[in-house]
Design a protein around this motif. Structure first.
Motif, mmCIF file in Angstrom:
data_model
loop_
_atom_site.group_PDB
_atom_site.id
_atom_site.type_symbol
_atom_site.label_atom_id
_atom_site.label_comp_id
_atom_site.label_asym_id
_atom_site.label_seq_id
_atom_site.Cartn_x
_atom_site.Cartn_y
_atom_site.Cartn_z
ATOM 1 N N UNK A 178 0.930 -1.111 0.114
ATOM 2 C CA UNK A 178 -0.128 -0.133 -0.171
ATOM 3 C C UNK A 178 1.005 1.462 0.217
ATOM 4 N N UNK A 179 2.525 1.118 0.037
ATOM 5 C CA UNK A 179 2.787 2.443 0.470
ATOM 6 C C UNK A 179 2.882 3.154 -0.554
ATOM 7 N N UNK A 180 2.713 2.479 -2.036
ATOM 8 C CA UNK A 180 2.777 3.438 -3.429
ATOM 9 C C UNK A 180 2.001 4.306 -3.738
ATOM 10 N N UNK A 181 0.563 3.826 -3.151
ATOM 11 C CA UNK A 181 -0.789 3.794 -3.164
ATOM 12 C C UNK A 181 -0.399 5.073 -2.383
ATOM 13 N N UNK A 182 0.153 5.262 -1.394
ATOM 14 C CA UNK A 182 -0.041 6.295 -0.491
ATOM 15 C C UNK A 182 0.658 7.766 -0.767
ATOM 16 N N UNK A 183 1.883 6.982 -1.590
ATOM 17 C CA UNK A 183 2.306 8.312 -1.980
ATOM 18 C C UNK A 183 1.713 8.829 -3.443
ATOM 19 N N UNK A 184 1.087 8.036 -3.932
ATOM 20 C CA UNK A 184 0.376 8.056 -4.941
ATOM 21 C C UNK A 184 -0.498 9.536 -5.000
ATOM 22 N N UNK A 185 -1.596 9.182 -3.559
ATOM 23 C CA UNK A 185 -2.364 9.641 -3.312
ATOM 24 C C UNK A 185 -1.554 11.446 -3.094
ATOM 25 N N UNK A 186 -1.084 11.070 -2.310
ATOM 26 C CA UNK A 186 -0.203 12.865 -0.812
ATOM 27 C C UNK A 186 0.681 12.907 -2.164
ATOM 28 N N UNK A 187 1.381 12.978 -2.654
ATOM 29 C CA UNK A 187 1.974 13.388 -4.009
ATOM 30 C C UNK A 187 1.692 13.857 -4.874
ATOM 31 N N UNK A 188 0.720 13.515 -6.082
ATOM 32 C CA UNK A 188 -0.342 14.319 -7.144
ATOM 33 C C UNK A 188 -0.331 13.934 -7.750
ATOM 34 N N UNK A 189 0.408 13.126 -8.385
ATOM 35 C CA UNK A 189 1.216 12.701 -9.341
ATOM 36 C C UNK A 189 1.047 11.857 -10.140
ATOM 37 N N UNK A 190 1.393 11.684 -11.117
ATOM 38 C CA UNK A 190 0.672 10.305 -11.971
ATOM 39 C C UNK A 190 1.982 9.405 -11.856
ATOM 40 N N UNK A 191 1.596 7.722 -12.903
ATOM 41 C CA UNK A 191 2.026 6.966 -12.198
ATOM 42 C C UNK A 191 2.794 6.369 -13.684
ATOM 43 N N UNK A 192 4.052 6.089 -13.836
ATOM 44 C CA UNK A 192 4.316 5.335 -14.839
ATOM 45 C C UNK A 192 4.592 4.033 -14.762
ATOM 46 N N UNK A 193 3.429 3.081 -15.029
ATOM 47 C CA UNK A 193 4.101 1.740 -14.855
ATOM 48 C C UNK A 193 5.338 0.961 -15.478
ATOM 49 N N UNK A 194 5.194 0.138 -15.615
ATOM 50 C CA UNK A 194 6.930 -0.748 -16.208
ATOM 51 C C UNK A 194 6.287 -2.185 -15.943
ATOM 52 N N UNK A 195 6.397 -2.805 -17.033
ATOM 53 C CA UNK A 195 5.917 -4.346 -17.134
ATOM 54 C C UNK A 195 8.180 -4.679 -17.233
ATOM 55 N N UNK A 196 8.535 -6.000 -16.595
ATOM 56 C CA UNK A 196 9.692 -6.118 -16.545
ATOM 57 C C UNK A 196 10.301 -7.113 -16.586
ATOM 58 N N UNK A 197 11.474 -8.354 -16.726
ATOM 59 C CA UNK A 197 12.119 -9.313 -16.853
ATOM 60 C C UNK A 197 13.141 -10.076 -16.246
ATOM 61 N N UNK A 198 13.373 -9.077 -15.567
ATOM 62 C CA UNK A 198 15.272 -8.371 -14.684
ATOM 63 C C UNK A 198 14.868 -10.236 -14.040
ATOM 64 N N UNK A 199 13.871 -10.503 -13.578
ATOM 65 C CA UNK A 199 13.716 -11.715 -12.730
ATOM 66 C C UNK A 199 14.056 -12.632 -13.920
ATOM 67 N N UNK A 200 14.460 -12.784 -14.999
ATOM 68 C CA UNK A 200 14.975 -14.034 -15.921
ATOM 69 C C UNK A 200 15.993 -14.599 -15.237
ATOM 70 N N UNK A 201 17.329 -13.121 -15.675
ATOM 71 C CA UNK A 201 18.492 -12.828 -15.578
ATOM 72 C C UNK A 201 19.114 -12.781 -14.324
ATOM 73 N N UNK A 202 18.436 -12.085 -13.384
ATOM 74 C CA UNK A 202 19.235 -11.919 -12.173
ATOM 75 C C UNK A 202 18.181 -12.008 -11.255
ATOM 76 N N UNK A 203 17.924 -13.126 -10.719
ATOM 77 C CA UNK A 203 17.069 -14.260 -9.609
ATOM 78 C C UNK A 203 16.813 -13.349 -8.454
ATOM 79 N N UNK A 204 15.972 -13.613 -8.065
ATOM 80 C CA UNK A 204 15.854 -12.647 -6.476
ATOM 81 C C UNK A 204 17.226 -13.316 -5.339
ATOM 82 N N UNK A 205 17.670 -12.096 -4.548
ATOM 83 C CA UNK A 205 18.501 -12.485 -3.770
ATOM 84 C C UNK A 205 19.620 -13.409 -4.183
#
Length: 180
Positions: free
Chosen positions: A52-79
């Protein structure tokens, strides 16, 4: 261009206040915020867990969101520090203007980001599979060069019960399926 705002989660609500202040300061300075809505990188194929943190910022800052999809996990696995070769793709999606209902924004974000990320991951996996199968076919291809003994070199085709011939047929079928 952007601002890095580390979040010390162990200090609870104080972390949220610090993040909000740093975000406001960054926006006031004309910088962009890059936020991963799940809080950190997730394993590929993990169920989405948008915070919910990003939604809190969205509401508080009143700025647009530019969403992005990515495939980084295929090439750089988590942890993991290990990285795999490939092309990381970041796909910029349609802007979500400020002032919209945060519940609907959350639903829309999850839907479009996950759909795009899943498509990019599938594309990266298919490309890796095509490459691997092509390399396999190349290895299984018998050499046409005469050996020192004057016979065909069939070392690449050795196997129990013609296993390599079966693999070659399966690899060709898999490659054909990937192209359709």
């Amino acid at each position: 261009i952007g601002v890095m705002i580390p979040v010390e989660r162990s200090i609870g609500a104080a972390a949220l206040r610090a993040r909000s202040k740093a975000s406001i300061r960054g926006i006031d300075e004309g910088k962009q915020l890059i936020i991963f809505p799940e809080g950190s990188r997730q394993p590929v194929d993990a169920a989405p867990d948008y915070k919910s943190g990003m939604l809190h910022l969205y509401k508080q800052l009143n700025v647009p969101i530019v969403p992005a999809g990515l495939n980084t996990g295929v090439f750089w696995p988590r942890r993991q520090m290990k990285r795999f070769p490939g092309t990381i793709v970041i796909s910029i999606l349609p802007v979500i203007e400020p002032g919209q209902d945060t519940k609907q924004v959350r639903t829309d974000l999850e839907k479009i980001i996950e759909a795009e990320s899943n498509a990019l991951v599938a594309e990266a996996r298919a490309k890796a599979l095509r490459y691997a199968l092509g390399a396999l076919l190349h290895r299984l291809k018998p050499s046409r060069q005469p050996s020192e003994r004057g016979i065909m070199d069939t070392q690449a085709l050795q196997g129990v019960g013609g296993l390599n011939n079966i693999l070659r047929v399966q690899a060709r079928l898999a490659l054909r399926a990937l192209h359709h």
